[in-house]
Design a protein around this motif. Sequence first.
Motif, PDB file in Angstrom:
ATOM      1  N   VAL B  59       0.862  -1.186   0.000  1.00  0.00           N
ATOM      2  CA  VAL B  59       0.000   0.000   0.000  1.00  0.00           C
ATOM      3  C   VAL B  59       0.899   1.236   0.000  1.00  0.00           C
ATOM      4  CG1 VAL B  59      -1.773   1.291   1.272  1.00  0.00           C
ATOM      5  CG2 VAL B  59      -1.803  -1.230   1.288  1.00  0.00           C
ATOM      6  N   HIS B  61       1.183   5.457   0.079  1.00  0.00           N
ATOM      7  CA  HIS B  61       0.657   6.818   0.158  1.00  0.00           C
ATOM      8  C   HIS B  61       0.902   7.475  -1.203  1.00  0.00           C
ATOM      9  CE1 HIS B  61       0.776  11.158   1.042  1.00  0.00           C
ATOM     10  NE2 HIS B  61      -0.066  10.870   2.022  1.00  0.00           N
ATOM     11  N   MET B 182      -1.261   3.405   7.861  1.00  0.00           N
ATOM     12  CA  MET B 182      -2.079   3.790   6.697  1.00  0.00           C
ATOM     13  C   MET B 182      -3.013   4.954   6.990  1.00  0.00           C
ATOM     14  SD  MET B 182      -3.090   0.034   5.175  1.00  0.00           S
ATOM     15  CE  MET B 182      -1.895  -1.288   5.391  1.00  0.00           C
TER      16      MET B 182
END
Lengths: 217, 217
Positions: B59, B61, B182
């Motif tokens: 994942v 940003h 996250m």
Amino acid sequence: MNFNTDFQPVTTQPQEIEEKSFKIITEELGAHPFTDEQFPIVQRVIHASADFELGRSLVFHPHAVQAGIRAIREGRALVADVQMVQVGISKPRIVKYGGDVHVYISDPDVAAKAKELNTTRAIVSVRKACEAHDGAIFAIGNAPTALLELIRLVKEGSAKPSLIVGVPVGFVSAAESKEELMKLDIPFITNRGRKGGSPVAVAVINALSILADAQGR
Amino acid sequence: MNFNTDFQPVTTQPQEIEEKSFKIITEELGAHPFTDEQFPIVQRVIHASADFELGRSLVFHPHAVQAGIRAIREGRALVADVQMVQVGISKPRIVKYGGDVHVYISDPDVAAKAKELNTTRAIVSVRKACEAHDGAIFAIGNAPTALLELIRLVKEGSAKPSLIVGVPVGFVSAAESKEELMKLDIPFITNRGRKGGSPVAVAVINALSILADAQGR
């Protein structure tokens, strides 16, 4: 900088974290084909990778665990293929019995020899290790070429390691090199397939050294 | 010992092995949700782990890759949580731009302070790193407690890392610590679930430094 230290860390006791992890692993793994002496090694590999498939892929020569325990307690040298394996191995339980962890891949003479022979540093460093140490434990987590060279030296009779932990990772030659290792009738710990890597090699050695140390108590 | 050196090694050219591996990875991965700038990082993580599931779990940003490239080219410090991450990171492309890779977990003052505060060395070493380096890149491959502490320091405003690569592995707090990461609106690269580890952190940083170096050509 002023640090606020009155927060509550989620986890602070490494021993407690490990025990909790091992309990989860045993529960989730369920039925498995490993013996009682192999199981702590499988458990630690799963602990290091969070990968049950990788744990289940481990393959043990029938004498591997006892050979590893004996070699550690005899103070045999450990040889790592790369620095990541060397630094990951817990030293106190090795040094206690007179052993040490060696890595030759970054030695200047290894680089020079590899250039001269137009081969890899991994191959030359395995040759250097075999010359330097009789009956060593090899921990190969990265380089299939190192494992293949070690297998070749064993076959031709110029190397007699006490245990080969061969768990290189990757898409080119890794799985194949491990299948070759499984054909040898000397103590080995390996796994089937592409997965593997430095933390797997480290987990196997650290599990063995815990078993070796426990045997002395 | 006399070595026969006229055998044919299966693989001798690291660059060739890597290219072949990356081709296999791209083919087998097929459709994926990653952007063109994220993809080389995903590719290198799969290369290091032989684990497509792990690659798919990454994942990013939205500003992470550019922030990482910029920080490396500005010579920002890199901080690794453990030695395995430190030794795995390829140094030439970091040092070239004035950066270096630091690790504090084994420092004697960190151990002493951890004992004094009854907390983990991982937590104390993150605090020490934040005091020593403004705008560092953090590479956390092992300790969820280190990642949770870094998140806490970011939230309270005492740490402003340029990028957090947070990929701890394990059964206790690892997945949870990454979910917390996250939620932050600062550049991060992480993954969902229990898997992760030092080779993943190393692969992310090495991929970023290759991208950073290519931008200068």
